[in-house]
Write an enzyme that holds these catalytic residues in place. Structure first.
Site, PDB file in Angstrom:
ATOM      1  N   THR A  99       0.818  -1.207   0.000  1.00  0.00           N
ATOM      2  CA  THR A  99       0.000   0.000   0.000  1.00  0.00           C
ATOM      3  C   THR A  99       0.852   1.258   0.000  1.00  0.00           C
ATOM      4  O   THR A  99       1.884   1.325   0.686  1.00  0.00           O
ATOM      5  CB  THR A  99      -0.927   0.001   1.225  1.00  0.00           C
ATOM      6  N   SER A 151      -6.156   0.527  -2.217  1.00  0.00           N
ATOM      7  CA  SER A 151      -6.329  -0.779  -2.851  1.00  0.00           C
ATOM      8  C   SER A 151      -5.952  -0.792  -4.323  1.00  0.00           C
ATOM      9  O   SER A 151      -5.884  -1.858  -4.934  1.00  0.00           O
ATOM     10  CB  SER A 151      -7.789  -1.232  -2.706  1.00  0.00           C
ATOM     11  N   GLY A 172     -23.104  -1.940  30.392  1.00  0.00           N
ATOM     12  CA  GLY A 172     -22.125  -0.899  30.702  1.00  0.00           C
ATOM     13  C   GLY A 172     -20.719  -1.439  30.879  1.00  0.00           C
ATOM     14  O   GLY A 172     -19.741  -0.763  30.527  1.00  0.00           O
ATOM     15  N   GLU A 204      -5.806  -6.272   4.061  1.00  0.00           N
ATOM     16  CA  GLU A 204      -5.576  -7.294   3.010  1.00  0.00           C
ATOM     17  C   GLU A 204      -6.557  -7.137   1.856  1.00  0.00           C
ATOM     18  O   GLU A 204      -7.017  -8.119   1.262  1.00  0.00           O
ATOM     19  CB  GLU A 204      -5.686  -8.698   3.613  1.00  0.00           C
TER      20      GLU A 204
END
Length: 385
Positions: free
Chosen positions: A124, A130, A340, A363
């Site tokens: 990347t 992508s 909570g 990926e």
């Protein structure tokens, strides 16, 4: 369901015991401190986890992809970052096994099998995402070297890896662009800088970095397989096992969330009964378990397809798409079951909730997975029997 051999079942149970004994008691402190898990990584090396995808004569414990997926799930059940630490390493291992020259295999694989050399992949880029074909990182020949210039981002384990499978352009004029892409197996040196660590919502402990290449020189012998212009095809094959690994991480995180939710729903009472007996909580748990079981089966299907030797990008994409989306929903529902307390850092479900989104975007985003799936559906429908 694929049945593992007795030896492979032992591998899975050994990793499960490691997770329960060594990982779960310490993970909360390590994760909140964003501390690299050096001791746990050393134990993973001793267990042979980094060599699970490396066959003889380079390694000793290569297992089926089904076994590898189950090991990954066990690691992610303890801490997703540990599974991530061996994800890119495994992709590079498979790239070398499938495409490396014998010299490259001999140089790297034995040391990668022990974990003494750990590897990552660099795909990347800051402006690319992508769209790998739009990459700007280039490598031009100069004598018996390549000179590399460019940058990469979101590179996992970059500071702790001594080998990087770098996707770059060796022929910038190629048309279409993917035909000019190659993979270089690079080691750190002058001109190669790990420039910064990226802050993250989850996936703590293991670093994700930006890499810079400024006149970095690497020998021409570092070209994967010794052939230029093969990198896109090589990496797409590598990403098949990578996406199975990410899908397995997702099932591991989802399984941890479900297990914690089941235990809490048994122990916690309201209106005089355990909360699982209230239909609203029971329905959540039933849906969580069903989604997890479906995701696990898709992962096993993809693993079996990969081991068949046939193209399995559709199966890997389906597993990654479904398992990651299921993990996101299951971890959110685990918080609902805890009420909570699910929002408190004193419980692990908030960590699962922060870790799960990585598998949606990592990926190859799930939007990309859908493109891969439909392309293969059409190709397989129209191809002759």
């Amino acid at each position: 369901m694929t049945i593992l051999s007795a030896e492979e079942e032992t591998v899975v149970s050994t990793v499960r015991d490691f997770v329960d004994r060594e990982v779960r008691p310490v993970v909360r402190g390590l994760e909140h401190a964003n501390e690299y898990p050096e001791q746990l990584i050393e134990q993973m090396k001793a267990l042979g986890i980094f060599g699970l995808a490396i066959p003889e004569p380079y390694g000793e414990v290569k297992v089926s992809t089904t076994c590898f997926a189950r090991v990954t799930e066990e690691l992610a059940r303890g801490w997703m970052s540990l599974a991530g630490a061996m994800g890119g390493h495994t992709v590079v291992s498979r790239l070398l096994v499938e495409f490396g020259t014998e010299e490259q295999k001999q140089r790297y694989l034995p040391h990668m099998a022990t974990g003494d050399v750990r590897a990552t992949m660099a795909l990347t880029e800051p402006d690319g995402g992508s769209d790998l074909q739009s990459m700007r990182t280039t490598a031009r020949k100069d004598g018996d070297h390549y000179v590399v210039n460019g940058s990469k981002i979101w590179i996992t384990n970059a500071r702790h890896s001594s080998l990087v499978a770098l996707l770059c352009r060796t022929d910038p004029s190629a048309d279409p662009a993917h035909r000019g892409i190659s993979i270089l197996l690079v080691e750190k040196g002058p001109g190669f800088t790990v420039s910064r660590d990226l802050p993250k919502l989850g996936y703590k402990g293991v670093e994700s970095c930006e890499l810079s290449f400024d006149g970095f020189r690497t020998p021409q012998s570092s070209l994967l397989g010794g052939r230029e212009r093969q990198g896109f095809k090589q990496m797409m094959k590598g990403l098949e096992i990578g996406r199975i690994q990410v899908a397995s991480r997702a099932t591991g995180v989802a399984r941890a969330a479900l297990e914690d939710a089941l235990l809490y729903a048994t122990q916690r009472q309201s209106f005089g009964v355990p909360i699982w007996k209230h239909q609203s909580v029971g329905n959540l748990l039933a849906d969580m378990a069903t989604k997890l079981a479906a995701a696990q089966q898709l992962v096993l299907h993809a693993a079996s397809a990969y081991d068949s030797g046939k193209r399995s990008d559709m199966e890997a994409g389906m597993a990654k798409l479904f398992a990651s989306e299921a993990a996101a929903q299951i971890t959110l529902d685990a918080i609902r079951v805890h009420g909570g307390y699910g929002y408190s850092t004193e419980y692990d479900v908030e960590r699962y909730f922060r870790d799960a989104p990585l598998m949606i975007v990592g990926e190859g985003t799930n939007e990309i997975q859908r493109n891969v799936i439909v392309s293969q559906l059409m190709a397989r429908m129209t191809s002759p029997a």
